[in-house]
Design a protein around this motif. Structure first.
Motif, PDB file in Angstrom:
ATOM      1  N   ALA A   1      12.169  13.147  -0.915  1.00 58.28           N
ATOM      2  CA  ALA A   1      12.324  14.127  -1.979  1.00 58.28           C
ATOM      3  C   ALA A   1      11.998  13.552  -3.357  1.00 58.28           C
ATOM      4  O   ALA A   1      11.363  14.193  -4.171  1.00 58.28           O
ATOM      5  CB  ALA A   1      13.748  14.666  -1.966  1.00 58.28           C
ATOM      6  N   LYS A   2      12.448  12.330  -3.611  1.00 56.23           N
ATOM      7  CA  LYS A   2      12.207  11.707  -4.911  1.00 56.23           C
ATOM      8  C   LYS A   2      11.696  10.281  -4.690  1.00 56.23           C
ATOM      9  O   LYS A   2      12.443   9.316  -4.839  1.00 56.23           O
ATOM     10  CB  LYS A   2      13.493  11.678  -5.725  1.00 56.23           C
ATOM     11  CG  LYS A   2      14.011  13.053  -6.072  1.00 56.23           C
ATOM     12  CD  LYS A   2      15.267  12.968  -6.904  1.00 56.23           C
ATOM     13  CE  LYS A   2      15.755  14.363  -7.232  1.00 56.23           C
ATOM     14  NZ  LYS A   2      16.989  14.336  -7.999  1.00 56.23           N
ATOM     15  N   PRO A   3      10.439  10.134  -4.323  1.00 53.10           N
ATOM     16  CA  PRO A   3       9.925   8.783  -4.080  1.00 53.10           C
ATOM     17  C   PRO A   3       9.904   7.960  -5.359  1.00 53.10           C
ATOM     18  O   PRO A   3       9.750   8.489  -6.451  1.00 53.10           O
ATOM     19  CB  PRO A   3       8.506   9.025  -3.557  1.00 53.10           C
ATOM     20  CG  PRO A   3       8.144  10.366  -4.083  1.00 53.10           C
ATOM     21  CD  PRO A   3       9.416  11.144  -4.177  1.00 53.10           C
ATOM     22  N   CYS A   4      10.064   6.658  -5.202  1.00 53.23           N
ATOM     23  CA  CYS A   4      10.072   5.750  -6.347  1.00 53.23           C
ATOM     24  C   CYS A   4       8.658   5.445  -6.829  1.00 53.23           C
ATOM     25  O   CYS A   4       8.475   4.839  -7.865  1.00 53.23           O
ATOM     26  CB  CYS A   4      10.756   4.439  -5.969  1.00 53.23           C
ATOM     27  SG  CYS A   4      12.474   4.662  -5.498  1.00 53.23           S
ATOM     28  N   HIS A   5       7.681   5.829  -6.074  1.00 56.76           N
ATOM     29  CA  HIS A   5       6.292   5.543  -6.411  1.00 56.76           C
ATOM     30  C   HIS A   5       5.431   6.746  -6.013  1.00 56.76           C
ATOM     31  O   HIS A   5       5.907   7.672  -5.378  1.00 56.76           O
ATOM     32  CB  HIS A   5       5.823   4.291  -5.674  1.00 56.76           C
ATOM     33  CG  HIS A   5       5.994   4.392  -4.194  1.00 56.76           C
ATOM     34  ND1 HIS A   5       7.190   4.151  -3.561  1.00 56.76           N
ATOM     35  CD2 HIS A   5       5.128   4.752  -3.226  1.00 56.76           C
ATOM     36  CE1 HIS A   5       7.046   4.359  -2.273  1.00 56.76           C
ATOM     37  NE2 HIS A   5       5.817   4.728  -2.030  1.00 56.76           N
TER      38      HIS A   5
ATOM     39  N   SER B   1       3.537   9.492   4.875  1.00 53.88           N
ATOM     40  CA  SER B   1       4.733   9.797   5.667  1.00 53.88           C
ATOM     41  C   SER B   1       5.905   8.992   5.100  1.00 53.88           C
ATOM     42  O   SER B   1       5.723   8.074   4.298  1.00 53.88           O
ATOM     43  CB  SER B   1       4.516   9.420   7.135  1.00 53.88           C
ATOM     44  OG  SER B   1       4.475   8.014   7.263  1.00 53.88           O
ATOM     45  N   VAL B   2       7.113   9.330   5.539  1.00 50.90           N
ATOM     46  CA  VAL B   2       8.297   8.606   5.084  1.00 50.90           C
ATOM     47  C   VAL B   2       8.178   7.125   5.449  1.00 50.90           C
ATOM     48  O   VAL B   2       8.496   6.247   4.645  1.00 50.90           O
ATOM     49  CB  VAL B   2       9.578   9.227   5.681  1.00 50.90           C
ATOM     50  CG1 VAL B   2      10.793   8.385   5.351  1.00 50.90           C
ATOM     51  CG2 VAL B   2       9.766  10.645   5.171  1.00 50.90           C
ATOM     52  N   LEU B   3       7.688   6.828   6.651  1.00 51.44           N
ATOM     53  CA  LEU B   3       7.527   5.434   7.070  1.00 51.44           C
ATOM     54  C   LEU B   3       6.514   4.708   6.191  1.00 51.44           C
ATOM     55  O   LEU B   3       6.740   3.570   5.771  1.00 51.44           O
ATOM     56  CB  LEU B   3       7.108   5.358   8.543  1.00 51.44           C
ATOM     57  CG  LEU B   3       6.887   3.948   9.093  1.00 51.44           C
ATOM     58  CD1 LEU B   3       8.155   3.108   8.961  1.00 51.44           C
ATOM     59  CD2 LEU B   3       6.442   4.013  10.534  1.00 51.44           C
ATOM     60  N   GLN B   4       5.401   5.369   5.880  1.00 53.72           N
ATOM     61  CA  GLN B   4       4.396   4.759   5.016  1.00 53.72           C
ATOM     62  C   GLN B   4       4.955   4.508   3.618  1.00 53.72           C
ATOM     63  O   GLN B   4       4.694   3.472   3.009  1.00 53.72           O
ATOM     64  CB  GLN B   4       3.159   5.652   4.926  1.00 53.72           C
ATOM     65  CG  GLN B   4       2.363   5.701   6.207  1.00 53.72           C
ATOM     66  CD  GLN B   4       1.306   6.789   6.176  1.00 53.72           C
ATOM     67  OE1 GLN B   4       1.535   7.894   5.707  1.00 53.72           O
ATOM     68  NE2 GLN B   4       0.125   6.462   6.690  1.00 53.72           N
ATOM     69  N   GLN B   5       5.747   5.447   3.100  1.00 50.83           N
ATOM     70  CA  GLN B   5       6.366   5.257   1.797  1.00 50.83           C
ATOM     71  C   GLN B   5       7.330   4.079   1.821  1.00 50.83           C
ATOM     72  O   GLN B   5       7.401   3.296   0.880  1.00 50.83           O
ATOM     73  CB  GLN B   5       7.096   6.534   1.371  1.00 50.83           C
ATOM     74  CG  GLN B   5       6.165   7.686   1.074  1.00 50.83           C
ATOM     75  CD  GLN B   5       6.920   8.956   0.780  1.00 50.83           C
ATOM     76  OE1 GLN B   5       7.707   8.998  -0.162  1.00 50.83           O
ATOM     77  NE2 GLN B   5       6.705   9.978   1.577  1.00 50.83           N
TER      78      GLN B   5
ATOM     79  N   GLN C   1       4.571  -5.152  -2.509  1.00 51.13           N
ATOM     80  CA  GLN C   1       4.662  -5.221  -3.964  1.00 51.13           C
ATOM     81  C   GLN C   1       3.334  -5.454  -4.667  1.00 51.13           C
ATOM     82  O   GLN C   1       3.186  -5.094  -5.830  1.00 51.13           O
ATOM     83  CB  GLN C   1       5.685  -6.276  -4.354  1.00 51.13           C
ATOM     84  CG  GLN C   1       7.049  -5.862  -3.846  1.00 51.13           C
ATOM     85  CD  GLN C   1       8.152  -6.779  -4.282  1.00 51.13           C
ATOM     86  OE1 GLN C   1       7.949  -7.726  -5.020  1.00 51.13           O
ATOM     87  NE2 GLN C   1       9.345  -6.493  -3.814  1.00 51.13           N
ATOM     88  N   ASP C   2       2.365  -6.047  -3.979  1.00 52.92           N
ATOM     89  CA  ASP C   2       1.070  -6.247  -4.636  1.00 52.92           C
ATOM     90  C   ASP C   2       0.033  -5.225  -4.159  1.00 52.92           C
ATOM     91  O   ASP C   2      -1.149  -5.327  -4.470  1.00 52.92           O
ATOM     92  CB  ASP C   2       0.553  -7.672  -4.458  1.00 52.92           C
ATOM     93  CG  ASP C   2       0.426  -8.084  -3.004  1.00 52.92           C
ATOM     94  OD1 ASP C   2       0.660  -7.234  -2.113  1.00 52.92           O
ATOM     95  OD2 ASP C   2       0.102  -9.253  -2.752  1.00 52.92           O
ATOM     96  N   ASN C   3       0.492  -4.223  -3.402  1.00 51.38           N
ATOM     97  CA  ASN C   3      -0.355  -3.119  -2.939  1.00 51.38           C
ATOM     98  C   ASN C   3      -1.632  -3.562  -2.228  1.00 51.38           C
ATOM     99  O   ASN C   3      -2.679  -2.953  -2.378  1.00 51.38           O
ATOM    100  CB  ASN C   3      -0.715  -2.192  -4.108  1.00 51.38           C
ATOM    101  CG  ASN C   3       0.502  -1.532  -4.693  1.00 51.38           C
ATOM    102  OD1 ASN C   3       1.357  -1.066  -3.960  1.00 51.38           O
ATOM    103  ND2 ASN C   3       0.596  -1.527  -6.008  1.00 51.38           N
ATOM    104  N   ASN C   4      -1.518  -4.621  -1.406  1.00 57.45           N
ATOM    105  CA  ASN C   4      -2.704  -5.089  -0.680  1.00 57.45           C
ATOM    106  C   ASN C   4      -2.705  -4.632   0.780  1.00 57.45           C
ATOM    107  O   ASN C   4      -3.575  -5.004   1.552  1.00 57.45           O
ATOM    108  CB  ASN C   4      -2.815  -6.616  -0.757  1.00 57.45           C
ATOM    109  CG  ASN C   4      -1.714  -7.329   0.009  1.00 57.45           C
ATOM    110  OD1 ASN C   4      -0.741  -6.725   0.435  1.00 57.45           O
ATOM    111  ND2 ASN C   4      -1.871  -8.629   0.144  1.00 57.45           N
ATOM    112  N   GLY C   5      -1.726  -3.817   1.168  1.00 59.52           N
ATOM    113  CA  GLY C   5      -1.670  -3.312   2.535  1.00 59.52           C
ATOM    114  C   GLY C   5      -0.978  -4.239   3.513  1.00 59.52           C
ATOM    115  O   GLY C   5      -0.897  -3.943   4.699  1.00 59.52           O
ATOM    116  N   ILE C   6      -0.475  -5.376   3.032  1.00 56.24           N
ATOM    117  CA  ILE C   6       0.223  -6.341   3.888  1.00 56.24           C
ATOM    118  C   ILE C   6       1.600  -6.597   3.291  1.00 56.24           C
ATOM    119  O   ILE C   6       1.717  -6.883   2.100  1.00 56.24           O
ATOM    120  CB  ILE C   6      -0.547  -7.679   3.968  1.00 56.24           C
ATOM    121  CG1 ILE C   6      -1.967  -7.441   4.487  1.00 56.24           C
ATOM    122  CG2 ILE C   6       0.193  -8.678   4.850  1.00 56.24           C
ATOM    123  CD1 ILE C   6      -2.874  -8.649   4.339  1.00 56.24           C
ATOM    124  N   VAL C   7       2.643  -6.501   4.120  1.00 49.43           N
ATOM    125  CA  VAL C   7       3.992  -6.792   3.656  1.00 49.43           C
ATOM    126  C   VAL C   7       4.356  -8.190   4.153  1.00 49.43           C
ATOM    127  O   VAL C   7       4.567  -8.403   5.341  1.00 49.43           O
ATOM    128  CB  VAL C   7       5.014  -5.752   4.161  1.00 49.43           C
ATOM    129  CG1 VAL C   7       6.408  -6.101   3.678  1.00 49.43           C
ATOM    130  CG2 VAL C   7       4.629  -4.357   3.700  1.00 49.43           C
TER     131      VAL C   7
END
Length: 71
Positions: free
Chosen positions: A30-34, A40-44, A51-57
């Motif tokens: 409902a209120k995503p931080c980004h 999807s919720v899982l993707q969010q 944190q560096d938005n490179n697709g790897i956690v």
């Protein structure tokens, strides 16, 4: 199990067959931080830790994401 492609039960965890998955689950937060960009919720959830938005956690990103931020 009705459809093996979307299995919601884990054979080694009996509680997963006792607690059924709701059929009215949300498709987005409902209120995503980004910016969710229709994720999807899982993707969010994963994007929050990437944190560096490179697709790897990486493990350190997970650690940094769970410790409280003190200002």
């Amino acid at each position: 199990m009705e459809n093996e492609e979307v299995a919601t039960e884990a054979g080694c965890a009996p509680v997963t067959s006792e607690r059924k998955v709701r059929i009215d689950l949300e498709t987005s937060l409902a209120k995503p931080c980004h910016s969710h960009n229709n994720m999807s919720v899982l993707q969010q959830h994963a994007a929050f830790f990437d944190q560096d938005n490179n697709g790897i956690v990486y493990p350190w990103e997970s650690y940094t994401g769970i410790i409280p931020r003190v200002s």
